[in-house]
Write a protein that holds these residues in place. Structure first.
Motif, PDB file in Angstrom:
ATOM      1  N   ASN A   6       0.833  -1.204   0.000  1.00 50.74           N
ATOM      2  CA  ASN A   6       0.000   0.000   0.000  1.00 50.74           C
ATOM      3  C   ASN A   6       0.865   1.250   0.000  1.00 50.74           C
ATOM      4  OD1 ASN A   6      -2.404  -1.589   0.269  1.00 50.74           O
ATOM      5  ND2 ASN A   6      -1.906  -1.840   2.433  1.00 50.74           N
ATOM      6  N   SER A  21      -0.962   7.139 -10.160  1.00 48.72           N
ATOM      7  CA  SER A  21      -1.815   6.235  -9.385  1.00 48.72           C
ATOM      8  C   SER A  21      -2.257   5.048 -10.236  1.00 48.72           C
ATOM      9  CB  SER A  21      -3.027   6.998  -8.857  1.00 48.72           C
ATOM     10  OG  SER A  21      -3.887   6.140  -8.154  1.00 48.72           O
ATOM     11  N   ASN A  22      -2.751   5.338 -11.448  1.00 47.72           N
ATOM     12  CA  ASN A  22      -3.220   4.265 -12.339  1.00 47.72           C
ATOM     13  C   ASN A  22      -2.076   3.325 -12.724  1.00 47.72           C
ATOM     14  OD1 ASN A  22      -5.827   5.240 -12.301  1.00 47.72           O
ATOM     15  ND2 ASN A  22      -5.628   6.385 -14.208  1.00 47.72           N
ATOM     16  N   GLU A  25      -1.150   1.111  -9.779  1.00 46.58           N
ATOM     17  CA  GLU A  25      -2.198   0.108  -9.552  1.00 46.58           C
ATOM     18  C   GLU A  25      -2.155  -0.990 -10.610  1.00 46.58           C
ATOM     19  OE1 GLU A  25      -5.810   2.378  -9.215  1.00 46.58           O
ATOM     20  OE2 GLU A  25      -5.561   2.624  -7.039  1.00 46.58           O
ATOM     21  N   ASP A  28       0.108  -3.673  -9.588  1.00 44.88           N
ATOM     22  CA  ASP A  28      -0.305  -4.433  -8.396  1.00 44.88           C
ATOM     23  C   ASP A  28      -0.059  -3.737  -7.061  1.00 44.88           C
ATOM     24  OD1 ASP A  28      -1.198  -6.570  -9.986  1.00 44.88           O
ATOM     25  OD2 ASP A  28       0.820  -7.389 -10.085  1.00 44.88           O
ATOM     26  N   ASN A  30      -1.487  -0.973  -4.203  1.00 46.05           N
ATOM     27  CA  ASN A  30      -2.721  -0.320  -3.762  1.00 46.05           C
ATOM     28  C   ASN A  30      -2.385   1.124  -3.412  1.00 46.05           C
ATOM     29  OD1 ASN A  30      -4.086  -2.870  -3.818  1.00 46.05           O
ATOM     30  ND2 ASN A  30      -3.132  -3.354  -1.862  1.00 46.05           N
ATOM     31  N   ILE A  31      -3.119   2.055  -3.997  1.00 47.63           N
ATOM     32  CA  ILE A  31      -2.784   3.471  -3.845  1.00 47.63           C
ATOM     33  C   ILE A  31      -3.818   4.204  -3.004  1.00 47.63           C
ATOM     34  CG2 ILE A  31      -2.229   5.619  -5.051  1.00 47.63           C
ATOM     35  CD1 ILE A  31      -0.297   3.268  -5.587  1.00 47.63           C
ATOM     36  N   TRP A  33      -4.532   7.910  -2.530  1.00 46.20           N
ATOM     37  CA  TRP A  33      -4.131   9.183  -3.129  1.00 46.20           C
ATOM     38  C   TRP A  33      -4.733  10.351  -2.352  1.00 46.20           C
ATOM     39  CZ3 TRP A  33      -6.015  10.999  -8.637  1.00 46.20           C
ATOM     40  CH2 TRP A  33      -5.418  12.227  -8.951  1.00 46.20           C
TER      41      TRP A  33
END
Length: 233
Positions: A6, A21-22, A25, A28, A30-31, A33
């Motif tokens: 994370n 962020s994209n 993700e 793999d 987890n963001i 933001w």
């Protein structure tokens, strides 16, 4: 390799933040933001035990990246996580200051997404991902490895027996324990103790927890346990 890791991302530029962020993700991670310092502080207060690494833009509203880094380094749960500064500022003095207040890495914008990912993975390889020894409800954290309680990031001076009772409730928040069951649980910690000794320990524990003493409830005619009103808080 990254599953379950994370990342707290603090970035106020919407396009840059969304792209990074994209991308992370898709790889793999987890963001979480945060688009400004207030939101970052809120995430840290509510989800510190879930954060494995932080990427901070220095120039964000309300609380800048340096303030956020300072908060992280003073937090009992995440004080050792990697912190990366991601910023367009290009002055050596800023980089030195950032490293001095606790940043582990400093990436200048513009930087490719793959370069940022490489820095993230390099930092994460140096730390253990496991935070299973932390329990949290409301603003109370229990470190089950060191047997310490923290409230609002400050250590609470509990006796060993008080800690054992607190951990018992926190680990099994849906159970209500009779005095006899609590006595059996702490019998190895104290010899020659009596039913009413449990009441004294509970009273002292609540007093030391102050406002957070609300987490421990007396179930009349049954015993003591975690206050179920706070299970989903």
């Amino acid at each position: 390799m990254n599953a379950g890791r994370n990342i707290l991302l603090v970035e106020d530029e919407l396009e840059s933040g969304e792209m990074l962020s994209n991308f992370l993700e898709l790889n793999d991670f987890n963001i979480m933001w945060a688009k400004d310092g207030k939101e970052a502080f809120s995430i840290i207060e509510d989800k510190a035990n879930e954060i494995d690494l932080a990427i901070l833009d220095i120039m964000v509203p309300y609380h800048d990246g340096k303030e956020i880094c300072k908060m992280i380094r003073e937090h009992p749960v995440i004080q050792d996580i990697p912190v990366l500064f991601l910023t367009a500022r290009d002055e050596e003095v800023d980089e030195i200051e950032g490293l001095n207040i606790g940043a582990d890495d400093y990436i200048k914008k513009p930087a490719s997404l793959n370069l940022i990912k490489a820095h993230v993975e390099s930092q994460l390889r140096r730390v253990k991902p496991e935070k299973a020894h932390w329990l949290k409800y409301d603003q109370v954290y229990l470190d089950t490895e060191t047997h310490q309680m923290f409230i609002n990031e400050k250590p609470i001076d509990l006796t060993h027996t008080e800690y054992i009772i607190a951990e018992m409730f926190f680990k099994h928040p849906k159970l209500v324990y009779s005095r006899k069951e609590i006595l059996e649980h702490i019998s190895d910690e104290e010899k020659f103790i009596f039913d009413r000794t449990v009441d004294v320990h509970i009273k002292n524990l609540r007093l030391k927890m102050k406002d957070e003493g609300k987490l421990i409830k007396t179930y009349r005619g049954i015993g003591y346990g975690f206050n179920r009103e706070y299970l989903d808080s």
